[in-house]
Design a protein around this motif. Structure first.
Motif, PDB file in Angstrom:
ATOM      1  N   UNK A 165       0.817  -1.218   0.000  1.00 43.03           N
ATOM      2  CA  UNK A 165       0.000   0.000   0.000  1.00 43.03           C
ATOM      3  C   UNK A 165       0.849   1.266   0.000  1.00 43.03           C
ATOM      4  N   UNK A 166       1.693   1.378  -1.017  1.00 43.74           N
ATOM      5  CA  UNK A 166       2.556   2.555  -1.150  1.00 43.74           C
ATOM      6  C   UNK A 166       1.718   3.815  -1.338  1.00 43.74           C
ATOM      7  N   UNK A 167       0.597   3.695  -2.071  1.00 40.45           N
ATOM      8  CA  UNK A 167      -0.248   4.864  -2.318  1.00 40.45           C
ATOM      9  C   UNK A 167      -0.769   5.451  -1.007  1.00 40.45           C
ATOM     10  N   UNK A 168      -1.192   4.593  -0.090  1.00 40.43           N
ATOM     11  CA  UNK A 168      -1.685   5.074   1.194  1.00 40.43           C
ATOM     12  C   UNK A 168      -0.593   5.849   1.932  1.00 40.43           C
ATOM     13  N   UNK A 169       0.632   5.348   1.875  1.00 41.09           N
ATOM     14  CA  UNK A 169       1.752   6.037   2.520  1.00 41.09           C
ATOM     15  C   UNK A 169       1.973   7.413   1.892  1.00 41.09           C
TER      16      UNK A 169
END
Length: 254
Positions: A165-169
């Protein structure tokens, strides 16, 4: 009788030795084949990586040619310029503590599992949106050094190892940063997507782009830094952040 017995023993020993030698040969051959196969696999991966980097460079070179004139530059950056010109600060709802303010809620955040109410904008934190290709590393280093020199804490998306979940980060980094700086050189789709998220969340974004020629149209009211060399980038970006600080303080008083 004893000679016959000894002859049988010698024959058995020779047979066993031959089988051992054959087994050893097969093992050595298999190990050699494995190593050769592994080497070929590593060499193939290296060749693919070199080919990928070469193709990326050609895409970026083609992009630079596509934006090398005034009209082309305006065509490909028109929406970003319009968005930059229409930015309104900010999403905050008043101070909660010194150097911190509450982040406004958005359905987009809830859908991603981000609790906006639990996050605070961190004073003097700047998140940089930039292509991660080595071609743009020198530009990023200049941006980072400029922002650090004026007292900001700088981060970007690849500086922390994220398992999932890179996008959430990245969205969390955008939310909790006081300033966002985006390098739009290379027309990188990830950067443009992140800029869109930042704009949708009402964040102030300073756009950075190398200047292919003297741009004749007026950009004085737009938050975009056009530069022709790294020294100019350093100077103009520092001034842009200073002006943004003043604008934010003015908005807080209104």
């Amino acid at each position: 009788m004893q000679l016959l017995f000894e002859s049988e023993n010698i024959r058995s020993l020779l047979t066993a030795t031959s089988l051992f030698a054959l087994s050893l040969f097969v093992a050595v051959f298999a190990l050699s084949s494995y190593r050769r196969s592994r080497y070929e696999g590593e060499r193939l991966k290296l060749e693919i990586e070199i080919m990928r980097r070469s193709l990326e460079n050609k895409v970026y070179e083609a992009t630079e040619k596509m934006t090398a004139t005034n009209n082309r530059w305006k065509d490909v950056n028109g929406l970003l310029l319009e968005a930059a010109d229409g930015q309104v600060s900010s999403t905050t709802q008043g101070p909660r503590d010194a150097g911190q303010s509450v982040i406004a809620a958005h359905n987009f955040l809830a859908d991603m599992g981000i609790d906006a109410a639990s996050l605070l904008v961190e004073e003097k934190k700047c998140f940089v949106l930039t292509p991660l290709h080595p071609r743009f590393q020198e530009t990023y280093v200049t941006i980072r050094n400029t922002l650090t020199d004026i007292g900001l804490r700088v981060t970007r998306g690849d500086e922390v190892t994220i398992q999932s979940n890179l996008l959430k980060y990245i969205v969390r980094q955008i939310l909790t940063s006081e300033f966002i700086v985006a390098n739009i050189d290379g027309r990188n789709p990830n950067v443009f997507y992140e800029i869109g998220i930042a704009h949708a969340l009402g964040k102030d974004v300073v756009l950075v782009a190398s200047n292919p020629e003297e741009i004749p149209f007026d950009l004085s009211n737009q938050r975009i830094v056009l530069w022709s060399d790294l020294a100019e980038l350093d100077s103009k970006l520092g001034r842009a952040i200073a002006m943004l600080k003043v604008a934010n303080r003015t908005n807080e008083k209104l």
